[in-house]
Every structure is written in C-alpha cells, then in structure tokens.
Design a protein around this motif. Structure first.
Motif, PDB file in Angstrom:
ATOM      1  N   ASP A  10       3.665   5.241  -3.294  1.00  0.00           N
ATOM      2  CA  ASP A  10       3.746   4.023  -2.482  1.00  0.00           C
ATOM      3  C   ASP A  10       4.385   4.375  -1.143  1.00  0.00           C
ATOM      4  O   ASP A  10       5.561   4.741  -1.085  1.00  0.00           O
ATOM      5  CB  ASP A  10       4.564   2.956  -3.209  1.00  0.00           C
ATOM      6  N   VAL A  11       3.600   4.271  -0.072  1.00  0.00           N
ATOM      7  CA  VAL A  11       4.095   4.579   1.274  1.00  0.00           C
ATOM      8  C   VAL A  11       4.568   3.269   1.902  1.00  0.00           C
ATOM      9  O   VAL A  11       3.778   2.526   2.488  1.00  0.00           O
ATOM     10  CB  VAL A  11       2.991   5.232   2.140  1.00  0.00           C
ATOM     11  N   TRP A  52       6.053  10.547   6.546  1.00  0.00           N
ATOM     12  CA  TRP A  52       5.532  10.020   5.279  1.00  0.00           C
ATOM     13  C   TRP A  52       5.147  11.175   4.358  1.00  0.00           C
ATOM     14  O   TRP A  52       5.486  11.153   3.170  1.00  0.00           O
ATOM     15  CB  TRP A  52       4.291   9.151   5.515  1.00  0.00           C
ATOM     16  N   ALA A  79      -2.591   6.233  -4.751  1.00  0.00           N
ATOM     17  CA  ALA A  79      -1.632   5.848  -3.711  1.00  0.00           C
ATOM     18  C   ALA A  79      -1.933   4.464  -3.179  1.00  0.00           C
ATOM     19  O   ALA A  79      -3.090   4.029  -3.121  1.00  0.00           O
ATOM     20  CB  ALA A  79      -1.660   6.858  -2.563  1.00  0.00           C
ATOM     21  N   CYS A  80      -0.869   3.765  -2.798  1.00  0.00           N
ATOM     22  CA  CYS A  80      -0.994   2.551  -2.004  1.00  0.00           C
ATOM     23  C   CYS A  80      -0.037   2.689  -0.825  1.00  0.00           C
ATOM     24  O   CYS A  80       0.823   3.569  -0.815  1.00  0.00           O
ATOM     25  CB  CYS A  80      -0.684   1.299  -2.817  1.00  0.00           C
ATOM     26  N   GLY A  81      -0.199   1.842   0.179  1.00  0.00           N
ATOM     27  CA  GLY A  81       0.667   2.008   1.342  1.00  0.00           C
ATOM     28  C   GLY A  81       0.699   0.791   2.233  1.00  0.00           C
ATOM     29  O   GLY A  81      -0.166  -0.094   2.152  1.00  0.00           O
ATOM     30  N   LYS A 162      -1.711   5.210   3.744  1.00  0.00           N
ATOM     31  CA  LYS A 162      -2.030   5.897   2.483  1.00  0.00           C
ATOM     32  C   LYS A 162      -3.225   6.829   2.652  1.00  0.00           C
ATOM     33  O   LYS A 162      -3.346   7.829   1.947  1.00  0.00           O
ATOM     34  CB  LYS A 162      -2.219   4.899   1.343  1.00  0.00           C
ATOM     35  N   ASN A 166      -3.606  10.736   1.551  1.00  0.00           N
ATOM     36  CA  ASN A 166      -4.758  11.243   0.818  1.00  0.00           C
ATOM     37  C   ASN A 166      -5.418  12.416   1.536  1.00  0.00           C
ATOM     38  O   ASN A 166      -5.884  13.371   0.900  1.00  0.00           O
ATOM     39  CB  ASN A 166      -5.778  10.127   0.592  1.00  0.00           C
ATOM     40  N   GLY A 240      -7.567   4.850  -3.487  1.00  0.00           N
ATOM     41  CA  GLY A 240      -6.342   4.061  -3.414  1.00  0.00           C
ATOM     42  C   GLY A 240      -6.512   2.786  -2.612  1.00  0.00           C
ATOM     43  O   GLY A 240      -7.620   2.430  -2.199  1.00  0.00           O
ATOM     44  N   ASP A 243      -1.057  -1.725   0.147  1.00  0.00           N
ATOM     45  CA  ASP A 243       0.022  -2.073  -0.788  1.00  0.00           C
ATOM     46  C   ASP A 243      -0.042  -3.511  -1.276  1.00  0.00           C
ATOM     47  O   ASP A 243       0.244  -3.775  -2.454  1.00  0.00           O
ATOM     48  CB  ASP A 243       1.394  -1.746  -0.191  1.00  0.00           C
ATOM     49  N   CYS A 436      -1.047   0.826  -8.990  1.00  0.00           N
ATOM     50  CA  CYS A 436      -1.580   2.188  -8.881  1.00  0.00           C
ATOM     51  C   CYS A 436      -1.950   2.728 -10.253  1.00  0.00           C
ATOM     52  O   CYS A 436      -2.988   3.380 -10.422  1.00  0.00           O
ATOM     53  CB  CYS A 436      -0.551   3.109  -8.213  1.00  0.00           C
TER      54      CYS A 436
END
Length: 500
Positions: A10-11, A52, A79-81, A162, A166, A240, A243, A436
């Motif tokens: 999670d970014v 990041w 991943a999410c961001g 994100k 990736n 992904g 967020d 995620c």
C-alpha cells in the motif's frame, strides 16, 4: 513448498506498507516506512517516487523476515496506492521528473477554472464520468506540459504511484481502470482513454499508459527487484488498483445497494452502482470488480470534532470527553442545528460555504452544542445519500463504516438513525490490505470472482441499527436541514463581500 501467502503493498501519502496475508485473508504481519511530503510553495504538494520504491523495498524485506520461508511461499503480489499522483517516465522506464504532484496538490486550480468557464457539464460528463477538480491527473498534465515542457516532451508513459512500484517490480507499464477512470481522461463507456477529453485538455494520448483490469497478472518480479526486495524472481505481480476502490473491496463494498462511509478529517460517502452517476456534484471511480463507486465528499467530517475540541476547550478535552458530553443531550439537540461547512464544499457553486449554528435558545448548553455537531455531520452526509439515491434510483440498503469516525459508538448510532439504514463496521480495519489479498486470491484461482473472495475475507464486528425513536425525530429535522442549506446559499457571496 506450498504457495500459501500473498504480499500486499500500500503506497500511502504518509508511508508505504507491506503486509503478508494467508489464504484465508488474515493479516499475519505488517511493516511500514514513512516518506516525506514536499511543499515547495503554498498549495503545492509533491513526493519523490524513488522514496516510494525505497520504502517498498525496505518494508518488503522487513515483513518477509517476520514469517518463516515467506518469500518462497508468496503466490502473488498485489499493490494499491494513493490516487492522482502523476509520475512521468521515459521510454526506458526512468523518471523524467524527480517529483510527482499529489492528489492534494492545488496548483492546477486555474486550469480547472478555465475548463469550467469553457465547458458546460452536460457536454463532457458522459465522456469522463466526473466534474473537474484540481486533483485529476488530466489537469496536472496540463500544468506539467506548460511549466515543465522538457519533462513532458521526454515522457513515454504517465503512471500513478502503485504503477511506478509495479514498474520497478516487473519492468512492465500499465494503469488499472480505477486510476484511469479518476484521471478525467477515461471514457467510462469503453474503459479506454477518451479522445474527446484528451483533445479538450490539449494532451498527447500516446503518453498515457495502457489500461488494464486490476486482477490481471501484469508480470513477474525481475532479478534486480528480487535483489532489492528479497522476493523470489518470477513471483507474479498483479496490475493492482487505486487505494480507495481497493479499500472498498476490502470492506465488502462491492455490490449495488451497499455504500461506504469513510470518516476521517473529511467524510466520503460512496454508493456502488453498475454505471457512473452523472451529476456535477458527484464524482465516480471505477471499482475493482467492475462496478462504479459514486461518491460525494464532506470537507469537514471528523474535522468538525477537531474544531470543537479547539474552539470550546482549547484542546484540553479529549474526543472521548466531547462525545460523553454530547451524550447528555437528547436526540435532536432540542432543535439546535449545526451546518458543518467549516472548510467550504468541494464541488458546486458555493465552495465558499460556511459553518453555522441555527436555532440557539437560552436553554441550550455545551452538551447540545456538541451533539448537534455529530448530528449536523450526519445530516450533511444524509443529504449526499439522498442525492446519490435520487440519481441511481436504487436507495442504499446499508452502509459500511470505516476510518476514525467508525470507532465512536454514539456517532454511529446517530448516523444509522439519520440515514435510517443499518451501519456495519469491518472486523479488520486494514481494508486496503485486505482488498489486495482479495485481488491476489482471485487472480490465483482461489475464488471464482472478487465478490466470492470478499464474502470469504470480510467479516463485521457489529451491526448498528437505527433507533426508531431517534429516526422519528431526525426525519423532519433532515427536511429542515435541507431547507436551511438552500437558504444559506444566498448569503455566502454577500458574506465574502463584507470588509474583514
């Protein structure tokens, strides 16, 4: 060795987090690394994408060390961001600009104003699903084109946070349709970039990353990324998601009729619909499972409590003290109203709205003042729910609550009674990380679809149902609140013209 773990990344705006989840959706370990927000001048907000990545690499190495043989057990990385952070890379995948303007960067406000002056909402809403705001990457790209032309010329792909992670993990470039749909540049009908919107903003469509679905496998961990993170080379990595929609999924909000309320500083109410709800006061984000989340934001949600703590108690009262005091007043606060527009409104003709108390009488005291704040925020959110219900034609049947406001039992009971529908609170507060895990479990074939995975992974601690007596009091008060809201609109411009 069996592949019985997922790695979630999670970014966020304040930190990067890495978590290991088992195949039942339980979070086994979480680590985080903070990163700085850069404010070169008032209204600007930036971060360094390299920060990041450094945080992801360090957090991943750290969390892998907490679970035996973790790297060899990971079935997939998801991943999410944070949304809207606009990252520019060249044709080698290298940054062409050291910093990226973030979601809360306001430098594009003049571009938004110019767009609004030149275009009526009905001429573009169907092509992008959203009203214009400074957050959208489309306007950020306009600013970058005009103010950093060498970087813009060198750009081969525009990524969200994100997506940059990736890229560093896999060497592959893509953006999911959740982030794409919240750019002001994607056609919601096709799920591809809108030539019309790209043209209206004077941008180069060739610079926009390919759009893919969040649950697709993007690629696998490269040898270089394996060295930096401790992951095994070849570990699958998903496309992904952004967020917010990933957190919706991780709280079980993935079907029409179900809504989400995230109560932090602001209050965001989201209704899931099969299509975007097109209205100048409503924003839309594509959800992971392929629906749309139509949302409205109240700038002062929990911030109204923060204001009360400072204004009434010089920060000497705790929030628990304020809620306890509010509980001393009856439901309805004896017809005292609080309009919670302390920071104006995000959209609409009256972004200069102000807060006010209305109906103060000699019998009102501090308990009434505090309870009316809790009720006023609920009335304001209910106003948004009414708008979403009217446009969709399918009223919300329940709301899933998360954020700091979901920890206040009195406030939850007030809201359930104002909204007149049940409110549920997820057992696991880390909804983004769970989301995620849901994506990874679906991508690897553990579940047939995302909704089935969400049903298996998300549980709720309790259901807060409306109090019938309170609901009877609040129903006519809601009607009055809406009338007070409309009448107040005529005064804000006059107020601004008064000498300071």
């Amino acid at each position: 060795m069996s592949k019985d773990l997922f790695l979630a990344i999670d970014v966020g705006t304040g930190s990067v987090r890495a978590a290991l989840l088992d195949t039942r959706g339980k979070i086994l370990a979480v680590t985080s690394r903070e990163h700085d927000q850069i404010v070169p001048q008032f209204g600007w907000s930036e971060q360094r994408p390299r920060d990041w990545w450094a945080g992801v690499a360090a957090a991943t190495r750290s969390v892998l060390a907490e679970v035996p043989d973790a790297a060899s057990r990971i079935a997939a990385v998801a991943a999410c961001g944070q949304m809207h952070g606009t990252v520019l890379v060249d044709d080698r995948g290298e940054l062409v600009r050291e910093t990226a303007p973030l979601w809360n960067d306001k430098r594009t406000v003049d571009y938004v104003t110019a767009f609004e002056a030149a275009n009526r909402p009905e001429s573009y809403l169907a092509d992008c699903a959203n009203p214009p705001t400074p957050a959208w990457p489309g306007f950020k790209l306009q600013w970058l084109r005009d103010n950093d032309p060498s970087a813009y010329r060198s750009t081969a792909a525009v990524l969200m946070p994100k997506d940059y992670i990736n890229l560093r993990l896999t060497g592959e470039i893509a953006m999911d349709r959740g982030d794409g749909g919240a750019s002001f540049l994607m056609d919601p009908r096709t799920g591809d970039w809108s030539q019309k919107m790209v043209g209206l903003l004077g941008l180069d469509q060739a610079k926009l990353a390919p759009l893919r679905n969040p649950v697709e496998i993007l690629g696998s961990v490269t040898a270089q990324a394996a060295v930096e993170t401790g992951l095994l080379e070849g570990t699958p990595v998903l496309v992904g998601g952004a967020d917010y929609p990933v957190a919706l999924l991780g709280s079980g909000v993935c079907r029409p009729g179900v809504g989400s309320e995230v109560m932090g500083t602001s209050a965001i109410i989201t209704a899931i619909a099969s299509q975007p709800l097109l209205d100048p006061s409503v924003c839309n984000v594509g959800t992971v499972e392929g629906n749309w989340g139509a949302f409205m934001l109240l700038e002062s949600g929990g911030d109204a409590m923060r204001w009360a703590r400072r204004a009434f108690h010089d920060k000497q009262f705790s929030y628990e003290d304020i809620v306890a005091k509010a509980a001393e007043a009856p439901a309805g606060s004896e017809r005292l109203f609080f309009m919670p527009y302390l920071a104006g409104e995000r959209l609409g003709d009256h972004r200069n709205a102000r807060a006010q108390y209305f109906g103060i009488g000699a019998g009102h005291g501090l308990a009434h003042m505090h309870r009316s704040i809790l009720e006023g925020v609920a009335f304001a959110v209910k106003r948004h729910i009414n708008i979403l219900d009217r446009i969709s034609g399918a009223p919300l049947e329940r709301v899933i609550a998360s954020g700091g406001g979901a920890k206040t039992k009195l406030w939850l009971k007030i809201k359930a009674s104002v909204y007149d529908i049940p409110i549920l609170v997820p057992r696991e507060a880390e909804c983004g990380l769970v989301g995620c895990g849901i994506m990874a479990a679906t991508a690897t074939g553990q579940f047939s679809d995302l909704q089935a995975a969400a049903d298996a992974y998300v549980a709720y601690d309790e259901e807060i149902r409306p109090d019938p007596a309170w609901a009877d009091i609040y129903r006519p008060m809601q009607t009055f609140f809406e009338k007070l809201y409309q009448h107040s609109q005529t005064l804000y411009d006059d107020l601004d013209r008064l000498p300071q």
